[in-house]
Design an enzyme around this catalytic site. Structure first.
Site, PDB file in Angstrom:
ATOM      1  N   GLU A 235       0.815  -1.216   0.000  1.00 28.95           N
ATOM      2  CA  GLU A 235       0.000   0.000   0.000  1.00 28.95           C
ATOM      3  C   GLU A 235       0.851   1.270   0.000  1.00 28.95           C
ATOM      4  O   GLU A 235       0.534   2.244  -0.678  1.00 28.95           O
ATOM      5  CB  GLU A 235      -0.915   0.009   1.232  1.00 28.95           C
ATOM      6  CG  GLU A 235      -1.971   1.094   1.131  1.00 28.95           C
ATOM      7  CD  GLU A 235      -2.717   1.295   2.438  1.00 28.95           C
ATOM      8  OE1 GLU A 235      -3.559   2.191   2.447  1.00 28.95           O
ATOM      9  OE2 GLU A 235      -2.469   0.578   3.404  1.00 28.95           O
ATOM     10  N   ASP A 236       1.962   1.245   0.755  1.00 27.24           N
ATOM     11  CA  ASP A 236       2.715   2.488   0.979  1.00 27.24           C
ATOM     12  C   ASP A 236       3.966   2.635   0.121  1.00 27.24           C
ATOM     13  O   ASP A 236       4.615   3.674   0.161  1.00 27.24           O
ATOM     14  CB  ASP A 236       3.135   2.586   2.461  1.00 27.24           C
ATOM     15  CG  ASP A 236       1.927   2.720   3.375  1.00 27.24           C
ATOM     16  OD1 ASP A 236       0.838   3.001   2.847  1.00 27.24           O
ATOM     17  OD2 ASP A 236       2.066   2.531   4.592  1.00 27.24           O
TER      18      ASP A 236
END
Length: 754
Positions: free
Chosen positions: A93-94
């Site tokens: 996600e990051d």
């Protein structure tokens, strides 16, 4: 400056290495196969991926994945697959890494879990908070593929709650509300009792800091007397257990601040009135593992020789464990000090299941690639099947969906028998119709009644534990809209709504055609704005509901609708009923005009609190669901019209709003100066005598100069009960009134109705 940076980096490295070493030490002392290389590889990969990133608290970001892995390992008891997935859970996600990258490096199983976690992580702290219900659906879908996804998600949420201090207040309320509404019940359903309690307590601490601190203080001040009671009560029990030759230990279980507060709210009692703050837990190692249930009962027999047992408070979770795997025997005994004390009897295995939940059930087996697990069959899979059925036919409204799932998360259980004697576990409070849908959708939708213990009962009959139920059906019977009001299980509710929706679609279509034809006849374009205006005029918040009402002829269009569209109707009062709670203002000039409701501008700072004062109170809406008055813990909610509603933080409606529309939550504070009056209701009961009511009104009216708005008193057999509606400035006034009423003789119970 370079030296400072270097020193900071060294301190960070030390912090990270110590945390990871602690994780490895705990993993090495567990019963899992030792895959240290794989875990170290995942740690180094995640550390590199998150390099240079910090959390709001200021610590390096990698500390969060390590903490989540630590919880998964030490507090839930999971193995290397879960620990690696926890370390990697934010990487996709990051950072720029993909699920394919994770699969290539760590294998498909870890990648599948990380993918499941990535799908449901959007918006936990971000602006997409309104997608929480959607995320929750994804969470449940991925959970039915691999239960470890939800266990790591719960570990993630627990660490976020432990570090919630660094978030602004509006985010704290959103995250705490969501935790209480979704994650604590889920942890409970999976048997993670310790984690459930901590999630509840942390939510309570951030939403009601003053009340949390008060209860903590009172628990600390009564600790010595509790220890004394515990020692006196358990002394004779220890002697009896030694005589049985058991290997055991006895624990003191103290009720959590959240459960004490919940009981105070629900039962309208004070801290001092709660008698079950202390409970006793006996944990023993059975002499014969196959006989552990019998040994629990043997202990109970010995205890009942020492103390009198309460006949209605024996809870046998041994023969039929709870759906989350919990097993124990609960008995309530009368102590020599005249206090009822609950005793929980369980084996060491039962205790491990109670603390660590389903993870304690799992058997790990040697495998070539991984520590594969098999879930405990039975109740959990049955529950997952129910969830899958609900997900197959998702509700159109996110909140309906959350409510449907919520029904089955926290329900206590009863045991019901089929005509052939099979046992079915059902939630407490369920009806004969719930039971019919539990067996089969066809049976439920054609159910006309039931025989409970061979007696004919209606569909709405509530079942009790031990009932034997036979469902009666007829093919001419069809699902009725009223059924939704008395079923209580998620499965029955979702099936009824699904069948009704199918039936309603035809009516909605007819309604839409009728509306379009009518609008054209009156010379209006059938635009979305026009339809919404008419729907709101008839008090329908959703277009499909309005179409249905038109199709079923419960709404007929006429002249007033034409006037509404032309703007000729008088404007409805849109002030959400605040007048009911601020009945009058002492100094109001004749030429004062009603102020407009505050409209939230586009670039509004949602992190800053809004202040409610005598001058601004009319700019906000006060819905009728929770009656907040100054002194209550409150929050603001930006509604669909960009106006602000004020709710108590403990309001059930606010709980849903925090969960589904978290990015619209605002911190709200009172800034009142005892100039406005608000309604409050006080409940009183006691022993009736001549002049008692006069004394009560004297205390309130004469001594305190408070206006009594309404009094309702009923009396039966010299015991009276009643409510007093009074006008007060704030919560402090209410507390002072209650304290003063406590001085009136024969008044036994006084509490505020919240």
């Amino acid at each position: 400056m370079d030296d400072d940076l270097r020193t900071q980096e060294q301190a960070d490295d030390q912090l990270i290495n110590d945390a990871f070493q602690h994780l490895l030490d705990d993993y090495m002392s567990s019963r899992h196969r030792k895959k240290v290389d794989l875990i170290t590889k995942a740690f180094n990969f995640a550390r590199q991926a998150h390099k240079g990133v910090r959390r709001l608290s200021g610590e390096p970001y990698i500390m969060h994945p390590i903490a989540v892995a630590q919880i998964a390992c030490s507090e839930i008891g999971l193995g290397s697959t879960s620990i690696c997935s926890a370390l990697l859970h934010d990487v996709v996600e990051d950072t720029d890494y993909t699920v394919e990258d994770i699969s290539n490096i760590f294998g498909p199983k870890i990648a599948q879990i990380v993918d499941g976690l990535t799908k449901i992580s959007g918006g936990i702290f971000g602006e997409q908070a309104s997608a929480q219900a959607e995320n929750f659906k994804k969470l449940l879908l991925t959970m039915s593929d691999d239960i470890r996804v939800i266990l790591i998600k719960i570990a993630d949420r627990l660490h976020n709650m432990r570090t919630l201090e660094s978030q602004p207040a509006n985010k704290q309320y959103k995250i705490a509300g969501e935790t209480l509404y979704i994650y604590a019940p889920l942890a409970n359903r999976l048997g993670l009792n310790k984690i459930k309690s901590e999630l509840e307590n942390l939510s309570f601490r951030f939403e009601h800091p003053e009340e949390y601190a008060t209860i903590q203080k009172k628990l600390a001040s009564t600790q010595a007397s509790r220890h004394e009671l515990f020692d006196q009560f358990t002394g004779p029990i220890e002697d009896a257990l030694k005589r049985l030759g058991l290997n055991y230990h006895i624990k003191e279980r103290v009720k959590t601040p959240y459960s004490i507060w919940s009981k105070m709210q629900n039962k309208h009692v004070t801290f001092e009135d709660i008698y079950d703050i202390l409970a006793v837990r006996i944990i023993f190692t059975p002499k014969n593992r196959d006989e552990e249930v019998n040994e629990c009962f043997n202990i109970y027999v010995e205890l009942s020789k020492i103390y009198t047992a309460h006949p209605d408070r024996l809870r046998d979770w041994l023969s039929h464990p709870k759906a989350n795997g919990y097993q124990a025997l609960h008995v309530t005994l009368m102590s020599k000090q005249g206090r009822w004390i609950e005793v929980q009897i369980r084996s060491d295995r039962m205790d491990e299941v109670a603390e660590q939940g389903l993870a304690a059930h799992w058997k790990y087996k040697e495998g070539e690639e991984d520590d594969e697990y098999t879930e405990d069959e039975g109740e959990l899979n049955e529950w997952l099947r129910t969830i899958k059925e609900i997900l197959d036919d998702p509700q159109p409204d996110a909140m309906d969906f959350l409510d449907a799932i919520k029904l089955n998360l926290f329900a206590s259980e009863i045991f019901v028998f089929t005509p052939k004697g099979e046992i079915k576990t059902m939630p407490a409070g369920c009806t004969a119709l719930d039971f019919a849908f539990n067996i089969h959708t066809f049976l439920g939708s054609h159910c006309i009644g039931a025989k409970v213990n061979h007696k004919l009962v209606p569909l709405s009959h509530k079942l009790q534990s031990g009932d034997q139920v036979e469902i009666l059906m007829s093919k001419s019977q069809h699902v009725q809209p009223a059924w939704v009001n008395f079923v209580s299980t998620a499965k029955a509710k979702s099936k009824i709504q699904s069948i009704l929706r199918r039936a309603n679609r035809e009516s909605q279509k007819q309604g839409e055609e009728l509306l379009n034809a009518w609008l054209q006849k009156q010379g209006f374009e059938p635009t979305v704005a026009v339809i919404d205006q008419l729907a709101e005029y008839h008090d329908y918040h959703r277009r499909d509901e309005f179409f249905l009402a038109l199709g079923e002829k419960t709404v007929l269009l006429g002249e007033k609708d034409v006037d509404e569209l032309k703007g000729k109707n008088k404007k409805k009062d849109d002030n959400g009923g605040w007048r009911k709670y601020v009945p009058f203002v002492k100094a109001k000039k004749k030429d004062d005009e009603e102020p407009e409701l505050f409209i939230v501008p586009e670039k509004f700072n949602r992190k800053k609190p809004i202040f409610i004062s005598e001058d601004t109170i009319r700019q906000y809406k006060f819905p009728t669901c929770c009656h907040p008055i100054p002194g209550d813990d409150i929050l603001g909610y930006i509604d669909n019209k960009n106006q602000i509603e004020i709710h108590k933080r403990s309001c059930p409606v606010a709980a849903k709003l925090k969960t589904s529309y978290g990015n619209r939550i605002l911190d709200a504070k009172w800034d009142m100066h005892k100039r406005l009056f608000f309604d409050a209701t006080i409940h009183i009961s006691g022993i009736d005598r001549i002049g008692l009511l006069n004394e009560v009104t004297q205390v309130i009216s004469s001594q305190m100069n408070v206006n009594i708005h309404k009094v309702l008193i009923t009396c039966e057999d010299d015991i009276f009960e009643g409510t007093l509606e009074i006008r007060v400035h704030d919560r402090d006034d209410v507390k002072t009134i209650i304290d003063n009423l406590k001085t009136v003789p024969d008044l036994k119970e006084i509490s505020q109705i919240l």
